[in-house]
Design a protein around this motif. Structure first.
Motif: not given
Length: 172
Positions: A44-55
């Motif tokens: 779940d934390v990895q999901v947030q990190e990847e989303r942040d990378h996209a943003m």
């Protein structure tokens, strides 16, 4: 104006980062469904990190006067047959992403876009951390299984928390 090829690569990377979030959400759901909520939390934390990378990529593009083309995001295609599978899939995926980031960085340098190359340095360093984390997860999992302490590792992983990336891109 940004080099056309570099812009296309950045746009593609933006969408690939969102795919990474989908992939890790699939892994998180796999673990949560099996009562391994610590492993689920890790992803779940990895999901947030990847989303942040996209943003971050989106913000960079906007700062440079470019826009992102929103493309369809593919459904994750991994078939998980055991608890170790997501860990190994994640390492292979991070190695793939590292290659993409290196290609992007080289394209920025080839285009003479020193600003974008400097921006991408953060991602180069981030990928070193991502691969290290994925490798460490496999090592911890293997040790926990060997010691019959998977539950203890799962409890430990519940404590991982999301932290905003250290890189910020001010657009406005």
């Amino acid at each position: 104006m940004m080099d056309r090829h570099l812009k296309e690569l950045l746009n593609d990377q933006f969408n690939k980062e969102l795919y990474s979030a989908y992939l890790y959400m699939d892994f998180a759901d796999y673990y949560h469904a099996r009562g391994l909520h610590g492993f689920g939390n890790w992803y779940d934390v990895q999901v947030q990190e990847e989303r942040d990378h996209a943003m971050l990529i989106r913000a960079w593009m906007l700062k440079r006067g470019e826009t992102i083309e929103l493309l369809p995001i593919a459904k994750p295609d991994k078939t998980i047959t055991g608890n170790a599978d997501p860990l190994h899939f994640a390492l292979a995926h991070e190695q793939y992403v590292t290659g993409l980031i290196h290609t992007l960085h080289a394209a920025a340098e080839a285009a003479g876009d020193a600003d974008t190359a400097a921006f991408l340095n953060w991602f180069v360093n981030e990928q070193v951390e991502e691969e290290e984390n994925a490798t460490t997860m496999i090592t911890h999992y293997d040790r926990a299984v060997a010691a019959d302490s998977l539950e203890l590792l799962d409890i430990t992983l519940k404590h991982r928390r999301w932290k905003a990336p250290s890189l910020t891109v001010n657009v406005y």
